[in-house]
Scaffold this motif. Sequence first.
Motif, short mmCIF file in Angstrom:
data_model
loop_
_atom_site.label_atom_id
_atom_site.label_comp_id
_atom_site.label_asym_id
_atom_site.label_seq_id
_atom_site.Cartn_x
_atom_site.Cartn_y
_atom_site.Cartn_z
N LEU A 76 81.57 100.34 111.75
CA LEU A 76 82.40 99.56 112.28
C LEU A 76 82.30 98.41 112.29
CD1 LEU A 76 83.44 100.55 115.47
CD2 LEU A 76 84.64 101.30 113.39
N CYS A 77 83.23 97.34 110.65
CA CYS A 77 83.39 95.71 111.14
C CYS A 77 84.21 94.90 110.69
CB CYS A 77 82.60 96.10 109.01
SG CYS A 77 83.17 96.53 108.32
N ASP A 78 83.50 93.74 110.61
CA ASP A 78 85.27 93.04 111.10
C ASP A 78 85.40 92.20 109.90
OD1 ASP A 78 84.61 93.63 114.15
OD2 ASP A 78 83.43 90.83 113.81
N PRO A 79 86.36 92.02 109.16
CA PRO A 79 87.07 91.22 108.17
C PRO A 79 86.45 90.09 108.58
CG PRO A 79 89.12 90.93 109.71
CD PRO A 79 87.51 91.81 110.35
N ALA A 80 86.41 89.16 107.30
CA ALA A 80 86.28 87.78 106.99
C ALA A 80 87.51 87.06 107.79
CB ALA A 80 85.88 87.28 105.60
N GLN A 81 86.91 86.43 109.07
CA GLN A 81 87.59 85.66 109.37
C GLN A 81 88.73 84.34 108.44
OE1 GLN A 81 88.58 85.24 112.93
NE2 GLN A 81 87.63 87.00 112.62
N ALA A 82 90.31 85.06 108.54
CA ALA A 82 90.36 83.66 107.77
C ALA A 82 92.35 84.13 108.18
CB ALA A 82 91.29 84.31 106.00
N PRO A 83 93.02 82.55 108.34
CA PRO A 83 94.44 83.14 108.79
C PRO A 83 95.54 83.80 107.91
CG PRO A 83 93.93 81.01 107.44
CD PRO A 83 92.67 81.76 107.31
N THR A 84 96.20 84.22 108.37
CA THR A 84 97.13 84.92 108.01
C THR A 84 98.49 84.17 107.29
OG1 THR A 84 97.39 86.40 110.19
CG2 THR A 84 99.01 87.16 108.74
N THR A 85 97.91 84.69 106.28
CA THR A 85 99.16 83.52 104.99
C THR A 85 99.97 83.80 104.84
OG1 THR A 85 97.29 82.64 104.39
CG2 THR A 85 98.91 82.25 102.96
N VAL A 86 101.36 83.83 104.58
CA VAL A 86 103.02 83.95 104.29
C VAL A 86 103.19 83.14 102.94
CG1 VAL A 86 105.39 83.67 104.40
CG2 VAL A 86 103.39 84.39 106.10
N TRP A 87 103.42 83.93 101.22
CA TRP A 87 104.24 83.45 100.53
C TRP A 87 105.27 83.23 100.34
CZ3 TRP A 87 105.74 86.11 95.51
CH2 TRP A 87 105.73 85.38 94.62
N THR A 88 105.66 81.61 100.74
CA THR A 88 107.27 81.40 100.87
C THR A 88 107.26 80.29 100.69
OG1 THR A 88 108.93 80.99 101.64
CG2 THR A 88 106.65 80.36 103.43
N HIS A 89 108.30 78.85 100.23
CA HIS A 89 108.59 77.96 99.99
C HIS A 89 107.37 77.69 98.35
CE1 HIS A 89 111.82 77.91 102.62
NE2 HIS A 89 110.85 77.58 103.65
N GLY A 90 107.53 78.74 97.41
CA GLY A 90 105.95 77.92 96.54
C GLY A 90 105.12 78.85 96.57
N ALA A 91 104.17 78.18 97.94
CA ALA A 91 103.59 78.35 98.87
C ALA A 91 102.60 78.79 99.24
CB ALA A 91 103.00 76.72 98.71
N LEU A 92 101.55 79.21 99.48
CA LEU A 92 100.92 80.37 100.84
C LEU A 92 100.67 78.95 101.69
CD1 LEU A 92 97.65 82.12 98.75
CD2 LEU A 92 99.81 83.14 99.08
N LEU A 316 89.45 83.73 90.56
CA LEU A 316 89.79 84.26 91.67
C LEU A 316 90.03 83.85 93.08
CD1 LEU A 316 86.72 86.01 91.15
CD2 LEU A 316 88.42 86.89 90.95
N PRO A 317 90.90 84.60 94.30
CA PRO A 317 91.34 84.20 94.83
C PRO A 317 90.73 83.95 96.16
CG PRO A 317 92.73 86.23 94.79
CD PRO A 317 91.99 85.78 93.59
N GLN A 318 91.00 82.51 96.86
CA GLN A 318 90.30 82.30 98.10
C GLN A 318 91.24 83.07 99.73
OE1 GLN A 318 87.51 80.32 98.67
NE2 GLN A 318 88.29 80.68 96.14
N GLY A 319 90.45 83.43 100.40
CA GLY A 319 91.02 84.41 101.91
C GLY A 319 90.89 85.96 102.12
N ASN A 320 91.72 86.14 103.07
CA ASN A 320 92.47 87.47 103.36
C ASN A 320 93.51 88.28 102.46
OD1 ASN A 320 89.77 87.16 104.45
ND2 ASN A 320 91.16 88.41 106.32
N GLY A 321 94.09 87.18 101.69
CA GLY A 321 95.73 88.02 101.25
C GLY A 321 96.49 87.23 101.63
N PHE A 322 97.92 88.17 101.80
CA PHE A 322 99.30 87.04 102.21
C PHE A 322 100.75 88.30 102.21
CE2 PHE A 322 99.23 86.60 97.27
CZ PHE A 322 100.29 87.61 97.13
N LEU A 323 100.94 87.96 102.82
CA LEU A 323 102.06 88.46 103.24
C LEU A 323 103.70 87.40 102.19
CD1 LEU A 323 102.27 88.76 106.91
CD2 LEU A 323 101.93 90.45 105.26
N VAL A 324 104.35 88.33 101.79
CA VAL A 324 105.76 87.96 101.73
C VAL A 324 107.09 87.79 102.17
CG1 VAL A 324 107.07 87.73 99.67
CG2 VAL A 324 104.64 88.53 99.61
N PRO A 325 108.35 87.60 102.60
CA PRO A 325 109.53 87.51 103.02
C PRO A 325 110.01 88.16 101.79
CG PRO A 325 108.87 85.35 103.08
CD PRO A 325 107.99 85.97 102.45
#
Length: 460
Positions: A76-92, A316-325
Amino acid sequence: MRSVIVVGGGISGLAAAWQLRGQADVTVLESAPRVGGKLRTGTIAGIAVDEGAESLMALRPEAVELAAAVGLGDALCDPAQAPTTVWTHGALRPLPAGHVMGVPTDPGALAASGLLSPEGVARAAAEETLPAEPLTEDVSVAQYLAARFGREVVDRMVEPLLGGVYAGRADRLSLRAAMPRVAALAEQGEALVPALRRMRAAGAPRSAPVAVQGVAGGTGRFPAAVAAACGARILTGTTARSLALTPAGRWRVQAVTDDGPLTMEADGIVLALPAFAAAELLRPHSPLAEAELSAIPHASTAVVTMAFSRAQAHFLPQGNGFLVPPVDGHTLKAASFLSNKWAWLARAAPDVFVLRASIGRIGEEGLLDRPDRVLVRRAIAELHRAVGPMGEPVATRVTRWDRGLPQYGVGHRERVARIREAAGKLPALALCGAAYEGVGVAACVATGRQAARDLLTAAA
Ligand SMILES: Cc1cc2nc3c(=O)[nH]c(=O)nc-3n(C[C@H](O)[C@H](O)[C@H](O)COP(=O)(O)OP(=O)(O)OC[C@H]3O[C@@H](n4cnc5c(N)ncnc54)[C@H](O)[C@@H]3O)c2cc1C
């Protein structure tokens, strides 16, 4: 209860089999060539990657506890700490500190996030001043939250999270079933912002250090470990086609296997199946349960996994990823940067950067009719727009999950109560799985174990 047949070898059915160990002779029937259902680890460019669920919720204990009990504690392992990010209004843009399932509680952080227009921020900040009548019946997430916070909060904060969990839409999902904590406050007639702030101050959402955990080597190891530890006879490549009650009150299952038909009998049965598959088997026995199960909609999704050469990638991108509305009209629903998120994966494949993009929410089935190469091209094009020009992947893999996620529509909890009541009239039969009390792996484990306990209690 001397013998039990569990139909469905996903994590729900395996959790039921594990709960029954030592108390009944258990056989698990699984139609696929291997157990695990939506917990499946495949390979891309020779690297193990999760094609379905990639994490286990850690705020609810059931999944991580079972994983530890079957010998995966060290994995069992923790993910890297990173904020939950949304891709909207043209930016993360990171979701603001203090949000609870996308519901903002800190107007300053919300304004700084850039997620909403200034009018949207002001409208959300007014929530604590609005009168709050106790909610007396279930409503959609969008109906309740838009009235209190304004539509922008729903569109750009709540909706992307619901897309990530359910592949669902806020205007169809049930507040009570999809956001039970928020619904409980609404039922008390409280303004949400002060109540959620109080809960956070009391530490309620922080009962575990991280919200999710992964399994080093892939979550597919989890069902395999439960299957090995539960002591049940596991028959893969075996599809249950019909059920019958014998004159002696036992369940007879007619199944098909690669080697031909198979008939089995047992004292009890657990249906650990998607709602539509359970409905088929229950049709001759409970028309009511069949009708209610068939009425649960399901969203289909596709996961596009890509491997990039670190040496050749432009970026290569930083962070854990992003969500999209969905309001922004993009094809992608989410992207997860697996090589950043999971240290075990980065260690296993240091020369490669692996990410996965998710496509498809409820109502977007037409999109998924396109061939794999079209989904891959769209995913790459949008990734480039969201994070920058990464270049071309060295390997891609498309995994389709047809009707993979049940949708908890308005009134879902009442529907589940009707299903359970109807099924409860059948002797020695229990239901479990993602269709009932939560789609996450932890909730599925809980329903599986509960189904087993219910069978044993009824037989005692
Ligand atoms: C793409 C995707 C990503 C996800 N990500 C996450 C995540 O990160 N974290 C999380 O907590 N949850 C996640 N989920 C949700 C979670 O993985 C599932 O809800 C959960 O694994 C469902 O488990 P289950 O055992 O109830 O059903 P399933 O996994 O669907 O298992 C049911 C099994 O029954 C078998 N079956 C069907 N019909 C028959 C039959 N007639 N006879 C015999 N066998 C049959 C199927 O082959 C299947 O193996 C994700 C879901 C998807 C689709």
